[in-house]
Design a protein around this motif. Structure first.
Motif, short mmCIF file in Angstrom:
data_model
loop_
_atom_site.label_atom_id
_atom_site.label_comp_id
_atom_site.label_asym_id
_atom_site.label_seq_id
_atom_site.Cartn_x
_atom_site.Cartn_y
_atom_site.Cartn_z
N GLU A 1 2.53 -3.34 0.55
CA GLU A 1 2.48 -1.91 0.87
C GLU A 1 3.88 -1.29 0.81
O GLU A 1 4.02 -0.13 0.44
CB GLU A 1 1.83 -1.69 2.24
N GLY A 2 4.89 -2.08 1.15
CA GLY A 2 6.27 -1.59 1.03
C GLY A 2 6.59 -1.23 -0.42
O GLY A 2 7.23 -0.21 -0.68
N PHE A 3 6.11 -2.06 -1.35
CA PHE A 3 6.31 -1.74 -2.77
C PHE A 3 5.65 -0.40 -3.11
O PHE A 3 6.24 0.44 -3.79
CB PHE A 3 5.74 -2.85 -3.67
N HIS A 4 4.42 -0.19 -2.63
CA HIS A 4 3.72 1.07 -2.92
C HIS A 4 4.49 2.29 -2.40
O HIS A 4 4.49 3.34 -3.01
CB HIS A 4 2.32 1.06 -2.32
N THR A 5 5.15 2.14 -1.23
CA THR A 5 5.89 3.31 -0.70
C THR A 5 7.10 3.65 -1.56
O THR A 5 7.58 4.77 -1.52
CB THR A 5 6.39 3.08 0.76
N ALA A 6 7.60 2.66 -2.32
CA ALA A 6 8.85 2.86 -3.07
C ALA A 6 8.62 2.96 -4.58
O ALA A 6 9.55 3.27 -5.32
CB ALA A 6 9.81 1.71 -2.78
N GLN A 7 7.40 2.71 -5.04
CA GLN A 7 7.15 2.65 -6.49
C GLN A 7 7.36 4.03 -7.12
O GLN A 7 7.17 5.05 -6.46
CB GLN A 7 5.72 2.15 -6.75
N PRO A 8 7.76 4.06 -8.43
CA PRO A 8 7.93 5.34 -9.08
C PRO A 8 6.59 6.07 -9.21
O PRO A 8 5.53 5.43 -9.29
CB PRO A 8 8.47 4.98 -10.47
N HIS A 9 6.63 7.40 -9.23
CA HIS A 9 5.41 8.17 -9.43
C HIS A 9 4.91 7.96 -10.85
O HIS A 9 5.69 7.73 -11.76
CB HIS A 9 5.69 9.66 -9.20
N GLY A 10 3.60 8.05 -11.03
CA GLY A 10 3.04 8.05 -12.36
C GLY A 10 2.70 6.67 -12.92
O GLY A 10 2.25 6.58 -14.06
N LEU A 11 2.90 5.61 -12.14
CA LEU A 11 2.45 4.29 -12.62
C LEU A 11 0.93 4.28 -12.65
O LEU A 11 0.29 4.74 -11.70
CB LEU A 11 2.90 3.17 -11.66
N GLY B 1 1.55 7.87 0.42
CA GLY B 1 2.94 8.31 0.47
C GLY B 1 3.79 7.31 1.23
O GLY B 1 3.86 6.14 0.85
N GLN B 2 4.42 7.77 2.31
CA GLN B 2 5.33 6.91 3.08
C GLN B 2 4.66 6.36 4.34
O GLN B 2 5.35 5.88 5.24
CB GLN B 2 6.58 7.70 3.47
N THR B 3 3.33 6.51 4.42
CA THR B 3 2.62 6.03 5.62
C THR B 3 1.68 4.89 5.26
O THR B 3 0.84 5.03 4.37
CB THR B 3 1.82 7.18 6.26
N ILE B 4 1.85 3.78 5.95
CA ILE B 4 1.02 2.59 5.74
C ILE B 4 0.10 2.46 6.95
O ILE B 4 0.57 2.48 8.08
CB ILE B 4 1.89 1.32 5.63
N THR B 5 -1.20 2.35 6.71
CA THR B 5 -2.13 2.06 7.78
C THR B 5 -2.59 0.62 7.62
O THR B 5 -2.98 0.22 6.52
CB THR B 5 -3.34 3.02 7.74
N MET B 6 -2.50 -0.15 8.70
CA MET B 6 -2.79 -1.58 8.61
C MET B 6 -3.81 -2.01 9.64
O MET B 6 -3.96 -1.39 10.69
CB MET B 6 -1.50 -2.40 8.85
N GLN B 7 -4.48 -3.11 9.34
CA GLN B 7 -5.31 -3.78 10.34
C GLN B 7 -4.39 -4.34 11.43
O GLN B 7 -3.17 -4.39 11.26
CB GLN B 7 -6.08 -4.94 9.71
N ARG B 8 -4.98 -4.81 12.54
CA ARG B 8 -4.18 -5.40 13.61
C ARG B 8 -3.22 -6.44 13.06
O ARG B 8 -3.61 -7.31 12.27
CB ARG B 8 -5.08 -6.05 14.67
#
Ligand SMILES: [Zn+2]
Length: 199
Positions: free
Chosen positions: A116-126, A92-99
């Motif tokens: 990851e920013g693209f993933h938070t904003a991408q349209p649903h259903g891709l 969803g709108q939460t990105i977990t990253m390595q250090r």
């Protein structure tokens, strides 16, 4: 000092090091535990602002996003349920990253933020392969891809999705490159807006 006081002081310093710090930058919130990551925040914020503007230009919106930075690779695996070898994971709108400093040392911090920013904003259903291919084109990672055949062009889209999901060592890299190759062809024929907004 008495040994028990030294032990207490040590415990306190360990706790102080581990206490997470949260910083906000517009709609972006970053929480990190390793103090060395602080030095990477200007790059994170600069990259985020550019990514948000680039997403806007594609008709996408970077909403309120949280980046939770793991304190080490084992912590990352525990937080995400993903292999400790990957750079980041988005739900969803939460990105977990390595250090942040570890990703910066590998030269992939900015790529990872944009991907990851693209993933938070991408349209649903891709479909997964298309989302991953577009994320790698958007981030700029794809520019470093080899032009050699991936050996995976015969896979169906469902098989490619399964390969991406499996993240099998030695296979995932080629699967991401194949997904990117197909996404690039689609962008060339249809354009970003048609793919993202169906028009
Ligand atoms: Zn991805």
């Amino acid at each position: 000092m008495p040994r028990w006081i030294a032990a207490l002081a040590l415990a306190a310093s360990v706790i102080a090091q581990a206490a997470p710090v949260t910083v906000t930058h517009g709609t972006l919130t970053v929480t990190y535990a390793d103090g060395r990551d602080r030095a990477q925040l200007p790059l994170v914020f600069r990259t985020w602002d550019r990514a948000a503007a680039d997403l806007n230009a594609l008709g996408l919106t970077a909403g309120a996003v949280k980046i939770n930075v793991a304190s080490n690779a084992a912590d990352f695996a525990r937080m995400t349920g993903e292999p400790a070898s990957i750079a980041a994971s988005t739900r969803g709108q939460t990105i977990t990253m390595q250090r942040l400093s570890a990703l910066a040392a590998r030269g992939i911090l900015a790529f990872t933020i944009r991907h990851e920013g693209f993933h938070t904003a991408q349209p649903h259903g891709l479909p997964r392969w298309l989302a991953e291919g577009l994320a790698r084109l958007f981030s700029g990672e794809a520019a470093g891809d080899s032009a050699e055949p991936t050996g995976l062009s015969g896979l169906s889209e469902a098989q490619l999705d399964a390969r991406l999901l499996g993240r099998a060592p030695g296979e995932a890299g080629e699967a991401y490159r194949e997904a990117t190759r197909r996404a690039r062809t689609r962008v060339r024929t249809l354009g970003w807006r048609a793919i993202l907004h169906g028009r």
